[in-house]
Write a protein that holds these residues in place. Structure first.
Motif, PDB file in Angstrom:
ATOM      1  N   LYS A  71      59.620  38.267  36.292  1.00 52.59           N
ATOM      2  CA  LYS A  71      58.854  37.018  36.168  1.00 52.59           C
ATOM      3  C   LYS A  71      57.384  37.253  36.536  1.00 52.59           C
ATOM      4  CE  LYS A  71      61.640  33.669  34.933  1.00 52.59           C
ATOM      5  NZ  LYS A  71      62.490  34.591  34.258  1.00 52.59           N
ATOM      6  N   GLU A  72      56.522  36.498  35.846  1.00 57.08           N
ATOM      7  CA  GLU A  72      55.090  36.547  36.162  1.00 57.08           C
ATOM      8  C   GLU A  72      54.845  35.924  37.533  1.00 57.08           C
ATOM      9  OE1 GLU A  72      52.223  37.395  34.062  1.00 57.08           O
ATOM     10  OE2 GLU A  72      53.853  38.569  33.194  1.00 57.08           O
ATOM     11  N   MET A  73      53.753  36.295  38.169  1.00 54.09           N
ATOM     12  CA  MET A  73      53.345  35.604  39.395  1.00 54.09           C
ATOM     13  C   MET A  73      52.863  34.212  38.986  1.00 54.09           C
ATOM     14  SD  MET A  73      53.880  37.889  41.647  1.00 54.09           S
ATOM     15  CE  MET A  73      53.073  37.242  43.099  1.00 54.09           C
ATOM     16  N   PRO A  74      53.061  33.214  39.852  1.00 53.57           N
ATOM     17  CA  PRO A  74      52.630  31.859  39.469  1.00 53.57           C
ATOM     18  C   PRO A  74      51.113  31.785  39.303  1.00 53.57           C
ATOM     19  CG  PRO A  74      53.300  31.933  41.768  1.00 53.57           C
ATOM     20  CD  PRO A  74      53.674  33.247  41.178  1.00 53.57           C
ATOM     21  N   ASP A 120      63.264  31.893  49.779  1.00 54.33           N
ATOM     22  CA  ASP A 120      63.570  32.105  48.380  1.00 54.33           C
ATOM     23  C   ASP A 120      64.219  30.839  47.830  1.00 54.33           C
ATOM     24  OD1 ASP A 120      63.555  33.617  46.144  1.00 54.33           O
ATOM     25  OD2 ASP A 120      64.941  35.150  46.840  1.00 54.33           O
ATOM     26  N   PHE A 121      63.414  29.831  47.459  1.00 50.35           N
ATOM     27  CA  PHE A 121      63.960  28.601  46.896  1.00 50.35           C
ATOM     28  C   PHE A 121      63.726  28.592  45.391  1.00 50.35           C
ATOM     29  CE2 PHE A 121      62.742  27.198  51.243  1.00 50.35           C
ATOM     30  CZ  PHE A 121      64.022  26.946  51.696  1.00 50.35           C
ATOM     31  N   PRO A 122      64.813  28.622  44.616  1.00 54.71           N
ATOM     32  CA  PRO A 122      64.639  28.750  43.163  1.00 54.71           C
ATOM     33  C   PRO A 122      63.972  27.539  42.510  1.00 54.71           C
ATOM     34  CG  PRO A 122      66.968  28.476  43.755  1.00 54.71           C
ATOM     35  CD  PRO A 122      66.217  28.665  45.023  1.00 54.71           C
ATOM     36  N   ARG A 125      55.874  31.669  47.011  1.00 51.59           N
ATOM     37  CA  ARG A 125      57.036  30.783  47.139  1.00 51.59           C
ATOM     38  C   ARG A 125      57.332  30.054  45.837  1.00 51.59           C
ATOM     39  NH1 ARG A 125      58.675  33.760  49.576  1.00 51.59           N
ATOM     40  NH2 ARG A 125      56.787  34.800  50.221  1.00 51.59           N
ATOM     41  N   ALA A 126      56.380  30.045  44.895  1.00 54.13           N
ATOM     42  CA  ALA A 126      56.563  29.231  43.684  1.00 54.13           C
ATOM     43  C   ALA A 126      57.169  30.052  42.557  1.00 54.13           C
ATOM     44  CB  ALA A 126      55.227  28.653  43.228  1.00 54.13           C
TER      45      ALA A 126
END
Ligand code: ADP
Ligand code: ZN
Ligand code: ZN
Length: 733
Positions: free
Chosen positions: A382-385, A548-550, A585-586
């Motif tokens: 996944k990309e960084m936010p 780690d909150f999805p 976190r995002a």
């Protein structure tokens, strides 16, 4: 035989080695804790050496009274570490040795829990026993059949069920045997099965680059979510296979339930957890599981670096840039240096890991002191936010005086609407940072510290964040009576209050030092957040790490400037690290994440590089700045802090030290960039006046100058003032 002993007394006069006689037939080894006569008292002490003869006249020596533990508390490695630390940090012997054992072990404040069990004697014929019991003695028969059904049972249970006389009788007849076993207080975790992960190419490369059985320092630079933990765990697995042990440190704040679950699931009973959330009994039992070799992986916060573990195969320091790895109160030490000593002693690798390495560590990697390993992408691909920088000045110009920018508000509404979760970060607890009278300028201050009080609206109190003292909240000015009170900068409580009025039906949680005082409060808040949709979690740096909150799709940084504009040369690197951590976190799982960063200085280079996740460009800029301005890692900063309850005594003491140091300064003038004495920025804490000498000089004269500083401060030590010498202190307040 004689023993050299350090008595457990924090007093500079008695902080030396004393000889004692070892009584005949007493098993005393180097590292044993003992009880000794001292003056007219009995004190605990540590045996640091056992020897055949003594220089002292024997009739002056006293014998050791008794041995305290049934094991050697201080392993040989720690005795050497003590020598290193005493020399490097100029510590007292007793202070240093105290670091090596759980504090409750001193004074025998905790003891093992020993439970007594009983079971049927396996060497007897059960039928014979039953036949020998009189017909009417039903309870006795039941007792025997109960025990033969259940095997081993705690004696207290049996006693209450079948009567203690019966139990006693059978024990004396040798029908039942007693055994004693220790009941271990281990912190419990619900273990869950982890999926076996296929390592990414980058993880593989990092794992293969780390050579076991050899002293070497590695810097693992991996973006948030790149799977550093998986690298650590694989290395630890390999170390265990080689019959060695491992230490892994994480900052206290990121010792989240998640990390503990991960390690417990992977290594089971082999892991011991050492952190401040444990009860005294748990701490003691976990420590002894390590000492006895039952647990071979130690996971813990800073002090776990002193775990009494032998045959160490790897030491890992995660989030190595975190300032909590420096102990800033007595005894002062740097965890990385202690870890380095242990890695050398055990001839094993030391791995420092971070998404945002400290400038110093990255520099060490650049000059080849550390081997650099890189994980540049997230493990799940996944990309960084995306980080959006919002200019708060232009918000004001457009008429928005609130604490949330229009962009943040709009994204919050979307996030809530989609039943997702948001995290809002603000590194200031309380409602507002101070209360000031608009009429006369009065500011509420702590009576014991030179700092203004923080308003905590929820408890209706003013609190001192330095000493914890609490005061009644003000409704009007105590000086002039005006009720025109101005509030300072906003804190987490205020953010929650605003959110509640914006989203009256949405769960808003707050996590900071005020809401996490009780045991497990931390975990409860996280669990509640995790299971509520939509929900918003507001917090200080406690929420920045490790979670780690999805379903978190939005992260808001309310006041990014707050950490950037501290009067410390490390503010840029700390701000960069914090923004990176919080942003991490995002959007961790399947959902895309977004970050809104609010600032009054949108053009600052820290924000520019942080928003592109460009650590290397940031590092280049920063290291050039340090080189031209002569700051660490090119120089060493030393602070000598003197404090006492009396202003004149403190001033006198600092003057005397300063005058002697002036000679050193003159000898090394070329190497000094700064040398000055002053009142400390916070001039008084807990009623103690604070003065300091600050200096900055080139690295290559560090050891020369340090030994001179220690000689001078030692000669000025007295009961009236406390003198502390700090090398590269994390906090200069
Ligand atoms: P870091 O410590 O670098 O921030 P973590 O170790 O927490 O990253 O890993 C982030 C997430 O990626 C975790 O959920 C972890 O289970 C997952 N992960 C790690 N390695 C892999 C892998 N090789 N394949 C798939 N997922 C992985
Ligand atoms: Zn006033
Ligand atoms: Zn105070």
């Amino acid at each position: 035989m004689y023993a050299e002993i350090i008595v457990d007394l924090l007093n500079s006069e008695t902080d030396k080695v004393f000889d004692y006689i070892i009584p005949e037939n007493t098993n005393i080894k180097e590292g044993t804790r003992v009880l000794v006569p001292f003056g007219n008292r009995k004190l605990e002490g540590y045996v640091i050496k056992v020897k055949n003869h003594t220089e002292l006249s024997i009739d002056k020596l006293k014998p050791i009274i008794s041995v305290l533990d049934d094991f050697v508390a201080i392993i040989p490695e720690m005795l050497s570490l003590k020598d290193y630390m005493v020399k490097r940090y100029n510590l007292r012997l007793a202070d240093t040795l105290r670091l090596f054992i759980p504090s409750e072990m001193r004074g025998s404040k905790v003891k093992p829990i020993i439970k007594t069990y009983c079971e049927i004697n396996k060497n007897i014929d059960l039928d014979d026993v039953i036949n020998s019991i009189p017909k009417n003695a039903k309870r006795q028969k039941d007792l025997i059949s109960f025990l033969s059904n259940f095997g081993k049972i705690e004696i207290s249970v049996i006693n209450s069920k079948f009567g203690s006389e019966n139990v006693k009788k059978f024990i004396s007849l040798n029908y039942i045997v007693q055994t004693k076993e220790e009941f271990e207080r281990t912190p419990s975790f619900s273990e869950y099965k982890q999926a076996v992960l296929q390592h990414t190419k980058e993880q593989k490369r990092a794992i293969e680059s780390i050579i076991l059985n050899k002293y070497e320092k590695y810097l693992l630079h991996g973006v948030t979510g790149s799977g550093k933990t998986e690298v650590y765990m694989t290395i630890i697995e390999n170390v265990l296979k080689a019959k060695k042990t491992a230490i892994m440190l994480v900052p206290e704040i990121s010792l989240t339930p998640q990390i503990m679950h991960n390690f417990k699931s992977r290594f089971g009973q082999n892991v011991a957890l050492l952190h401040s959330g444990l009860s005294a009994g748990e701490k003691y039992d976990e420590w002894r599981r390590v000492r006895s070799g039952k647990a071979r992986v130690v996971v813990g916060a800073r002090s776990a670096i002193f775990a009494p573990i032998e045959n160490v195969g790897v030491i890992i320091i995660d989030e190595e840039h975190d300032s909590s790895y420096s102990s800033e109160s007595n005894p002062r030490y740097k965890t990385q240096e202690v870890a380095d000593f242990r890695a050398k002693y055990n001839m094993c690798p030391l791995i420092l890991g971070s998404a945002t390495p400290s400038i110093n560590s990255y520099y060490q990697a650049e000059i080849g002191e550390y081997k650099l390993l890189e994980l540049p992408t997230r493990a799940n691909g996944k990309e960084m936010p995306k980080i959006q920088i919002v200019d708060m000045l232009s918000e004001i110009r457009n008429g928005n005086m609130g604490i949330f920018s229009n962009a943040l508000k709009s994204d919050l509404f979307d996030c809530i609407n989609e039943k997702k979760q948001a995290m809002l970060f603000l590194n200031r607890r309380g409602y507002t940072s101070f209360m000031m009278c608009r009429n006369c300028g009065y500011v509420a201050k702590c009576s014991d510290c030179d700092v203004s009080l923080v308003h905590h609206k929820y408890e209706e109190r003013l609190k001192c964040h330095y000493c914890g003292k609490r005061y009644k909240a003000l409704t009007k000015c105590p000086e002039c009576g005006s009720s025109e009170l101005k509030q300072g900068a906003i804190g987490t409580e205020r953010v929650v209050a605003e959110l509640k009025s914006m989203f009256p039906n949405v769960k808003i949680l707050r996590m900071d030092n005020d809401t996490t005082k009780n045991k497990n409060a931390h975990q409860r808040i996280l669990e509640e957040f995790s299971s509520t949709h939509p929900a918003i979690l507001v917090g200080t740096q406690m929420i920045a790490k490790g979670h780690d909150f999805p379903d978190v799709t939005l992260v808001g940084i309310i006041d990014a400037d707050q950490s950037l504009y501290q009067s410390d040369y490390r503010s840029p690197e700390r701000a960069f690290a914090l923004i990176t951590q919080v942003s991490g976190r995002a959007g961790r799982k399947d959902l895309e994440g977004k970050v809104i960063l609010q600032t009054y200085n949108p053009k600052h280079y820290v924000y520019k590089f942080a928003s592109n996740y460009n650590y290397k460009a940031f590092y280049e800029k920063e290291i050039n700045l340090r080189e031209t301005t002569k700051f660490p890692p090119f120089t060493t900063i030393v602070r000598i802090l003197v404090s006492s309850e009396n202003e004149d005594v403190t001033k006198n003491s600092i003057r005397k030290i300063y005058n002697q140091l002036a000679d050193v300064y003159n000898d090394y003038k070329e190497d000094f960039y700064y040398f000055n004495a002053m009142k400390s920025p916070v001039g008084r804490i807990k009623n103690k006046v604070r003065y300091q000498i600050l200096m900055r000089f080139t690295k290559n004269v560090e050891s020369d100058i340090m030994s001179k500083i220690y000689a001078i401060t030692d000669s000025e030590k007295c009961a009236k003032v406390s003198i502390f010498v700090e090398i590269d202190p994390q906090n200069l307040s």
